[in-house]
Design a protein around this motif. Structure first.
Motif, PDB file in Angstrom:
ATOM      1  N   ILE A 138       0.762  -1.266   0.033  1.00  0.00           N
ATOM      2  CA  ILE A 138      -0.031   0.108  -0.056  1.00  0.00           C
ATOM      3  C   ILE A 138       0.990   1.298  -0.016  1.00  0.00           C
ATOM      4  O   ILE A 138       0.466   2.358  -0.516  1.00  0.00           O
ATOM      5  N   GLY A 139       2.116   1.066   0.492  1.00  0.00           N
ATOM      6  CA  GLY A 139       3.034   2.291   0.523  1.00  0.00           C
ATOM      7  C   GLY A 139       3.490   2.575  -0.978  1.00  0.00           C
ATOM      8  O   GLY A 139       3.824   3.693  -1.148  1.00  0.00           O
ATOM      9  N   PHE A 140       3.068   1.670  -1.989  1.00  0.00           N
ATOM     10  CA  PHE A 140       3.493   1.989  -3.270  1.00  0.00           C
ATOM     11  C   PHE A 140       2.404   2.085  -4.162  1.00  0.00           C
ATOM     12  O   PHE A 140       2.295   2.726  -5.315  1.00  0.00           O
ATOM     13  N   LEU A 141       1.277   1.384  -4.017  1.00  0.00           N
ATOM     14  CA  LEU A 141       0.051   1.465  -4.618  1.00  0.00           C
ATOM     15  C   LEU A 141      -1.221   1.835  -3.522  1.00  0.00           C
ATOM     16  O   LEU A 141      -1.676   0.842  -3.096  1.00  0.00           O
ATOM     17  N   PRO A 142      -1.235   3.128  -3.599  1.00  0.00           N
ATOM     18  CA  PRO A 142      -2.200   3.430  -2.352  1.00  0.00           C
ATOM     19  C   PRO A 142      -3.647   2.681  -2.294  1.00  0.00           C
ATOM     20  O   PRO A 142      -4.195   2.374  -3.169  1.00  0.00           O
ATOM     21  N   PHE A 143      -4.111   2.410  -0.858  1.00  0.00           N
ATOM     22  CA  PHE A 143      -5.367   2.054  -0.922  1.00  0.00           C
ATOM     23  C   PHE A 143      -6.261   3.263  -0.460  1.00  0.00           C
ATOM     24  O   PHE A 143      -6.047   3.694   0.773  1.00  0.00           O
ATOM     25  N   PRO A 144      -7.139   3.940  -1.222  1.00  0.00           N
ATOM     26  CA  PRO A 144      -7.438   5.097  -0.700  1.00  0.00           C
ATOM     27  C   PRO A 144      -8.407   5.145   0.565  1.00  0.00           C
ATOM     28  O   PRO A 144      -8.648   6.219   1.259  1.00  0.00           O
ATOM     29  N   LEU A 145      -9.041   3.827   1.038  1.00  0.00           N
ATOM     30  CA  LEU A 145      -9.695   3.759   2.316  1.00  0.00           C
ATOM     31  C   LEU A 145      -8.742   3.865   3.501  1.00  0.00           C
ATOM     32  O   LEU A 145      -9.320   4.494   4.612  1.00  0.00           O
ATOM     33  N   MET A 146      -7.433   4.013   3.176  1.00  0.00           N
ATOM     34  CA  MET A 146      -6.330   4.029   4.168  1.00  0.00           C
ATOM     35  C   MET A 146      -5.454   4.841   3.845  1.00  0.00           C
ATOM     36  O   MET A 146      -4.246   4.547   3.791  1.00  0.00           O
ATOM     37  N   PRO A 147      -5.637   6.141   3.727  1.00  0.00           N
ATOM     38  CA  PRO A 147      -4.638   7.252   3.351  1.00  0.00           C
ATOM     39  C   PRO A 147      -3.441   7.428   4.102  1.00  0.00           C
ATOM     40  O   PRO A 147      -2.272   7.515   3.629  1.00  0.00           O
ATOM     41  N   THR A 148      -3.765   7.455   5.265  1.00  0.00           N
ATOM     42  CA  THR A 148      -2.448   7.634   6.261  1.00  0.00           C
ATOM     43  C   THR A 148      -1.577   6.487   6.538  1.00  0.00           C
ATOM     44  O   THR A 148      -0.361   6.655   6.509  1.00  0.00           O
ATOM     45  N   TYR A 149      -2.134   5.370   6.544  1.00  0.00           N
ATOM     46  CA  TYR A 149      -1.578   4.177   6.738  1.00  0.00           C
ATOM     47  C   TYR A 149      -0.497   4.198   5.485  1.00  0.00           C
ATOM     48  O   TYR A 149       0.599   3.814   5.438  1.00  0.00           O
ATOM     49  N   GLY A 233       2.907   0.788 -15.925  1.00  0.00           N
ATOM     50  CA  GLY A 233       1.537   1.295 -16.414  1.00  0.00           C
ATOM     51  C   GLY A 233       0.272   1.036 -15.934  1.00  0.00           C
ATOM     52  O   GLY A 233      -0.956   1.470 -16.508  1.00  0.00           O
ATOM     53  N   THR A 234       0.160   0.557 -14.916  1.00  0.00           N
ATOM     54  CA  THR A 234      -1.066  -0.040 -14.417  1.00  0.00           C
ATOM     55  C   THR A 234      -1.499   0.524 -13.151  1.00  0.00           C
ATOM     56  O   THR A 234      -2.713   0.661 -12.411  1.00  0.00           O
ATOM     57  N   TYR A 235      -0.687   1.757 -12.946  1.00  0.00           N
ATOM     58  CA  TYR A 235      -1.107   2.487 -11.394  1.00  0.00           C
ATOM     59  C   TYR A 235      -2.299   3.106 -11.579  1.00  0.00           C
ATOM     60  O   TYR A 235      -3.149   2.905 -10.755  1.00  0.00           O
ATOM     61  N   ASP A 236      -2.755   3.911 -12.569  1.00  0.00           N
ATOM     62  CA  ASP A 236      -4.082   4.830 -12.579  1.00  0.00           C
ATOM     63  C   ASP A 236      -5.226   3.714 -12.427  1.00  0.00           C
ATOM     64  O   ASP A 236      -6.029   3.924 -11.596  1.00  0.00           O
ATOM     65  N   ASP A 237      -5.284   2.754 -13.254  1.00  0.00           N
ATOM     66  CA  ASP A 237      -6.287   1.666 -13.237  1.00  0.00           C
ATOM     67  C   ASP A 237      -6.462   1.085 -11.881  1.00  0.00           C
ATOM     68  O   ASP A 237      -7.655   0.654 -11.466  1.00  0.00           O
ATOM     69  N   VAL A 239      -5.421   2.009  -8.853  1.00  0.00           N
ATOM     70  CA  VAL A 239      -6.152   2.986  -7.849  1.00  0.00           C
ATOM     71  C   VAL A 239      -7.336   2.880  -7.945  1.00  0.00           C
ATOM     72  O   VAL A 239      -8.231   3.176  -7.133  1.00  0.00           O
ATOM     73  N   ALA A 240      -7.900   3.353  -9.025  1.00  0.00           N
ATOM     74  CA  ALA A 240      -9.433   3.559  -9.327  1.00  0.00           C
ATOM     75  C   ALA A 240     -10.064   2.274  -9.085  1.00  0.00           C
ATOM     76  O   ALA A 240     -11.280   2.140  -8.207  1.00  0.00           O
ATOM     77  N   GLN A 241      -9.672   1.021  -9.353  1.00  0.00           N
ATOM     78  CA  GLN A 241     -10.275  -0.253  -8.868  1.00  0.00           C
ATOM     79  C   GLN A 241     -10.146  -0.252  -7.100  1.00  0.00           C
ATOM     80  O   GLN A 241     -11.353  -0.654  -6.657  1.00  0.00           O
ATOM     81  N   ARG A 242      -9.036   0.213  -6.674  1.00  0.00           N
ATOM     82  CA  ARG A 242      -8.883  -0.093  -5.014  1.00  0.00           C
ATOM     83  C   ARG A 242      -9.888   1.178  -4.411  1.00  0.00           C
ATOM     84  O   ARG A 242     -10.235   1.090  -3.506  1.00  0.00           O
ATOM     85  N   SER A 243     -10.416   2.200  -5.152  1.00  0.00           N
ATOM     86  CA  SER A 243     -10.964   3.255  -4.814  1.00  0.00           C
ATOM     87  C   SER A 243     -12.500   2.911  -4.480  1.00  0.00           C
ATOM     88  O   SER A 243     -13.165   3.417  -4.001  1.00  0.00           O
ATOM     89  N   GLN A 244     -12.870   1.645  -5.137  1.00  0.00           N
ATOM     90  CA  GLN A 244     -14.410   1.059  -5.057  1.00  0.00           C
ATOM     91  C   GLN A 244     -14.525   0.934  -3.418  1.00  0.00           C
ATOM     92  O   GLN A 244     -15.764   0.981  -3.052  1.00  0.00           O
ATOM     93  N   ALA A 245     -13.376   0.536  -2.763  1.00  0.00           N
ATOM     94  CA  ALA A 245     -13.455   0.527  -1.301  1.00  0.00           C
ATOM     95  C   ALA A 245     -13.939   1.461  -0.607  1.00  0.00           C
ATOM     96  O   ALA A 245     -14.649   1.478   0.681  1.00  0.00           O
TER      97      ALA A 245
END
Length: 253
Positions: A138-149, A233-237, A239-245
């Motif tokens: 998650i430090g390299f590919l953020p999980f938007p539900l846990m931003p500070t983590y 090149g998969t970062y944006d997709d 993060v968008a996918q993980r934003s569903q949480a």
């Protein structure tokens, strides 16, 4: 590092990944000291034969007491693992999240620094040893539900890189363990079917730690998509996918 004859202190190893790695180090032949805040769990582990020490990584005096206790009993200590960490979901639209954010930074980032600071003079004085920090995919590919983590673990990554540069030539190795989601309980396995099995994860980690030289980053196969998302090149997709949480937050249905 030689996992068969090291003397290892793991801060935050009373459960989960830390405890499993403690057991694996011990099974490989190393001496292990387990640190944690929960004295009931420390007592259980002591009864199982582990050396234990109470430690609260958010308190400098507690870290100093733990260090002094460990070095009295284990002057040959050569490895520290900074496993202590907490992860809490946050709603950034609600200012009340700040308390959780502060706690995560204090534990995950500053706690790591406190433990490293406490033991660095000893390891440098020995002229050899290993520091293993623990970050997260998650430090390299953020999980938007846990931003500070995510921010805390990204901070530990950057700190680890700088620590390695500053300790170059001292004989002290610096490695970074980067776990993906790991199912440390049956409940976690149920909630996240994609989480890695704890035993399989630990086996892969110990194989990597036993390599010569020790890898700078301990990357199990399951975390590679996180670590290299920007490069691939998969970062944006992703993060968008993980934003569903974020839909699980109150009022976000």
């Amino acid at each position: 590092m030689d996992i068969t004859r090291s003397t290892v202190f793991i801060a935050g190893a009373t459960s989960g990944i830390g405890l499993e790695l403690a057991r694996r180090f011990a099974a490989a032949g190393s001496s292990v000291v387990i640190g944690g805040r929960r004295t009931d769990l420390l007592d259980e582990l002591a009864a199982d034969g582990f050396d234990t020490v109470p430690i609260d990584v958010t308190a400098e005096d507690s870290v100093a007491r733990a260090r002094d206790t460990i070095l009295r009993g284990h002057p040959d200590l050569d490895t520290i693992v900074t496993m202590s960490g907490i992860a809490v979901p946050e709603d950034l639209r609600d200012p009340a999240h700040f308390g959780a954010a502060r706690q995560m930074i204090d534990t995950n980032l500053l706690g790591t620094i406190r433990v490293i600071d406490a033991f660095t003079p000893h390891l440098v004085g020995r002229g050899d040893g290993t520091v293993i920090t623990v970050t997260s995919g998650i430090g390299f590919l953020p999980f938007p539900l846990m931003p500070t983590y995510a921010a805390s673990k990204a901070g530990v990554h950057a700190y680890t890189e700088a620590l390695r540069a500053q300790l170059a030539g001292t004989g002290v190795e610096v490695a970074e363990l980067v776990p993906p989601a790991v199912a440390t309980t049956e409940e976690q396995a149920r909630l996240n079917p994609r989480a890695l099995d704890l035993g399989e994860f630990a086996t892969e980690v110990m194989d990597l730690l036993g390599a010569d030289p020790t890898p700078r980053e301990i990357l199990v196969k399951g975390v590679l998509m996180h670590r290299w998302a920007e490069r691939d090149g998969t970062y944006d997709d992703l993060v968008a996918q993980r934003s569903q949480a974020l839909a699980t937050l109150p009022g976000r249905q």
